[in-house]
Design a protein around this motif. Structure first.
Motif, short mmCIF file in Angstrom:
data_model
loop_
_atom_site.label_atom_id
_atom_site.label_comp_id
_atom_site.label_asym_id
_atom_site.label_seq_id
_atom_site.Cartn_x
_atom_site.Cartn_y
_atom_site.Cartn_z
N CYS A 320 -32.49 -41.39 -30.16
CA CYS A 320 -32.17 -40.18 -30.94
C CYS A 320 -32.50 -40.37 -32.42
O CYS A 320 -31.92 -39.68 -33.27
CB CYS A 320 -30.71 -39.82 -30.78
SG CYS A 320 -30.28 -39.27 -29.14
N ARG A 327 -24.89 -34.17 -31.70
CA ARG A 327 -25.88 -33.91 -30.66
C ARG A 327 -25.24 -33.85 -29.28
O ARG A 327 -24.31 -34.60 -29.00
CB ARG A 327 -26.95 -35.00 -30.67
CG ARG A 327 -27.75 -34.97 -31.93
CD ARG A 327 -28.99 -35.80 -31.82
NE ARG A 327 -30.00 -35.26 -32.72
CZ ARG A 327 -30.86 -35.97 -33.40
NH1 ARG A 327 -30.89 -37.27 -33.28
NH2 ARG A 327 -31.74 -35.39 -34.19
N LYS A 328 -25.79 -32.99 -28.44
CA LYS A 328 -25.32 -32.93 -27.05
C LYS A 328 -26.07 -33.97 -26.22
O LYS A 328 -27.30 -34.01 -26.23
CB LYS A 328 -25.54 -31.54 -26.47
CG LYS A 328 -25.16 -31.46 -24.98
CD LYS A 328 -25.35 -30.06 -24.39
CE LYS A 328 -25.12 -30.10 -22.87
NZ LYS A 328 -25.39 -28.82 -22.23
N ALA A 360 -21.24 -37.79 -30.89
CA ALA A 360 -21.99 -37.02 -29.89
C ALA A 360 -21.04 -36.17 -29.04
O ALA A 360 -19.86 -36.48 -28.91
CB ALA A 360 -22.77 -37.96 -28.98
N SER A 393 -29.41 -30.09 -24.23
CA SER A 393 -29.02 -31.40 -24.74
C SER A 393 -30.22 -32.11 -25.35
O SER A 393 -31.36 -31.72 -25.17
CB SER A 393 -28.31 -32.22 -23.67
OG SER A 393 -29.20 -32.63 -22.70
N GLU A 394 -29.92 -33.17 -26.11
CA GLU A 394 -30.98 -33.86 -26.84
C GLU A 394 -31.26 -35.25 -26.30
O GLU A 394 -32.14 -35.96 -26.80
CB GLU A 394 -30.61 -33.93 -28.33
CG GLU A 394 -30.38 -32.52 -28.87
CD GLU A 394 -30.49 -32.45 -30.37
OE1 GLU A 394 -31.49 -32.95 -30.92
OE2 GLU A 394 -29.55 -31.92 -30.98
N ARG A 418 -32.95 -29.25 -25.38
CA ARG A 418 -33.36 -28.92 -26.75
C ARG A 418 -34.46 -29.89 -27.19
O ARG A 418 -35.50 -29.48 -27.68
CB ARG A 418 -32.15 -29.02 -27.68
CG ARG A 418 -32.47 -28.72 -29.14
CD ARG A 418 -31.22 -28.90 -29.98
NE ARG A 418 -30.20 -27.93 -29.58
CZ ARG A 418 -29.86 -26.85 -30.28
NH1 ARG A 418 -30.46 -26.61 -31.43
NH2 ARG A 418 -28.95 -26.04 -29.86
#
Ligand code: UGA
Length: 447
Positions: A320, A327-328, A360, A393-394, A418
């Protein structure tokens, strides 16, 4: 034990009592009744016994409910809270109560085993073999014999050690088709009873290893510590693979084909968990320290395993770009391995709280873990469907290799995210598959 002699023993149904209806006790009780023995399972927990009497299995173990119902219906399997009732006329009493790690020092907590021994002593009527199935430190069976003898100097009994090697999720198969059965017993009478118990396996040529008490006790710890060593070893090699550009799957394959090494338990991952390896490696290390025979390899294996879990958190963060806050993140799998609802020492219990701690928002999908996991992982949002869970989600993390996660439509998942990034901590996908499906970043373990 002379094997020629054993094959001649006639069929005989024994009366067996099993104390403790946890994982090992319940599976052993159900399987031994399936061998044809008359088995009574005892537990203090009245609700659990009531549920079992109603045919409800309190744990998730494939095939166990059907086997239980079949043997209850055949009149060979019963459940009770009364130890004396279960032990009336029993030729063997299995102690299968828990031996958790004692808080603070890592020693196996034997208080349940010793309490069970006192109760067994009080209920003994006629000759019986008191069999320890729980994983107990070397010397425990002799202590057990002392406790019983002290409480009931008149009692006619022997002790036997009969460690269990079954794996959760494959417990019935492991019990019915074991690599070996280990029996630690020191009188002919005890050996005879134990042999009768396992006669159906013996007749099908599964190896029965007969040893003294201490050897049987140590076989169990040594086997689990060795398997844990294989896992920690490959996990360290995996880290090296990442540095040098090697693929740990290829390395494990190339190593494992050497018959002296073997390919099993060489899967790199997020660290071993469960109710056995963490507890038993810790107990073995403590036994060694106490006896001034340090078990350095096992001590290192424990430390490496702790480090592996932390390394997974770092990998997730790196994927990330160093920032997970706000963040999801969607995590697939919470249990320590597939086909179980067991969350004990699961890598998820280290990795997920670390991610939440770093800010998160974590969503988890697990086919069986939610019931136990909800209280253990506060702040998590539990979902049922991987596709809707991954939406927006990322980062998607594969943490437990449940079958339902092995053949996901990665393209559909990536489209919904995302930022499609994949942390494949069980190496069930590969970089090319992930990239072809539209993931912009992929990381496995040791690849
Ligand atoms: C383990 C042993 O395999 C059984 O033989 C033993 O009877 C049992 O402990 C016990 O002492 O009662 P279990 O804990 O059910 O069984 O599960 P395993 O299948 O051995 O897996 C343990 C952990 O190691 C899991 O977290 C799994 O994901 C991990 N693992 C296993 C790896 O990371 N890589 C591998 O290659 C294999």
């Amino acid at each position: 034990m002379p094997s020629g002699h054993l094959k001649n023993i006639g069929p005989s149904q024994l009366k067996i009592a099993i104390i403790g209806t946890g994982y090992v006790g319940l599976v052993s009780g159900v399987c031994l009744s399936d061998f044809g023995h008359d088995v009574a399972c005892v537990d203090k927990d009245e609700t659990k016994i009531a549920r079992l009497k109603a045919g409800e299995v309190p744990i998730y173990e494939p095939g166990l409910d059907a086997l239980l119902s079949r043997n209850v219906a055949a009149g060979r399997l019963s459940f009770t809270t009364q130890i004396a009732e279960a032990m009336a006329g029993a030729e063997a009493v299995f102690i299968a109560v828990g031996t958790p790690s004692r808080r603070g020092d890592g020693h196996a907590d034997l208080s349940f085993v010793f309490a069970a021994a006192e109760e067994v002593a009080a209920a003994l009527d006629g000759y019986a073999v008191v069999v320890t199935k729980s994983t107990v430190p070397v010397g425990t069976n002799r202590k057990l014999a002392d406790i019983i003898r002290k409480a009931r100097p008149d009692a006619d009994f022997d002790v036997a050690s009969n460690p269990e090697f079954l794996r959760e999720g494959a417990a019935i198969e492991d019990f019915m088709r074991p690599d070996r059965v280990v029996i630690g017993a020191e009188t002919d009478r005890a050996k005879e009873v134990m042999t009768q118990i396992y006669r159906p396996l013996y007749l099908r040529d599964f190896p029965i290893v007969c040893t003294g008490l201490e050897s049987a006790e140590l076989i169990k710890y040594a086997a689990n510590a060795f398997l844990a060593t294989k896992i920690s070893f490959i996990n360290e090699i995996a880290a090296l693979c990442e540095r040098v550009g090697a693929d740990v799957k290829a390395v494990a394959n190339g190593m494992g084909l050497d018959g002296r090494i073997g390919s099993k338990f060489l899967h790199a991952g997020p660290g071993y968990g469960g109710s056995c390896f963490p507890k038993d490696t810790l107990a073995l290390a403590r036994i060694g320290q106490e006896l001034a025979v340090p078990q350095r390899i096992t001590e290192t294996v424990i430390a490496v395993n702790d480090g592996v879990k932390r390394r997974m958190v770092q990998k997730a963060q790196d994927l990330c770009g160093g920032i997970v806050a706000g963040r999801k993140i969607t995590v697939l799998g919470a249990t320590f391995k597939p086909n179980t609802d067991d969350m004990r020492e699961s890598p998820s219990l280290t990795i997920v709280p670390s991610l939440i701690g770093a800010g998160a928002q974590v969503h988890i999908v697990d086919p069986q873990g939610r019931r136990e996991g909800e209280s253990l992982l506060p702040g998590v949002i539990w979902e049922d469907d991987p596709y809707s869970a991954a939406a927006e989600s990322e980062l998607l993390i594969v943490l437990t290799e449940w079958n339902e996660f092995r053949a996901l439509d990665l393209k559909r998942i990536a489209q919904g995210m995302r930022t499609p990034r994949l942390a494949d901590f069980r190496n069930i996908y590969d970089r090319k598959t992930a990239t072809d499906a539209g993931f912009v970043a992929y990381d496995g373990v040791g690849r």
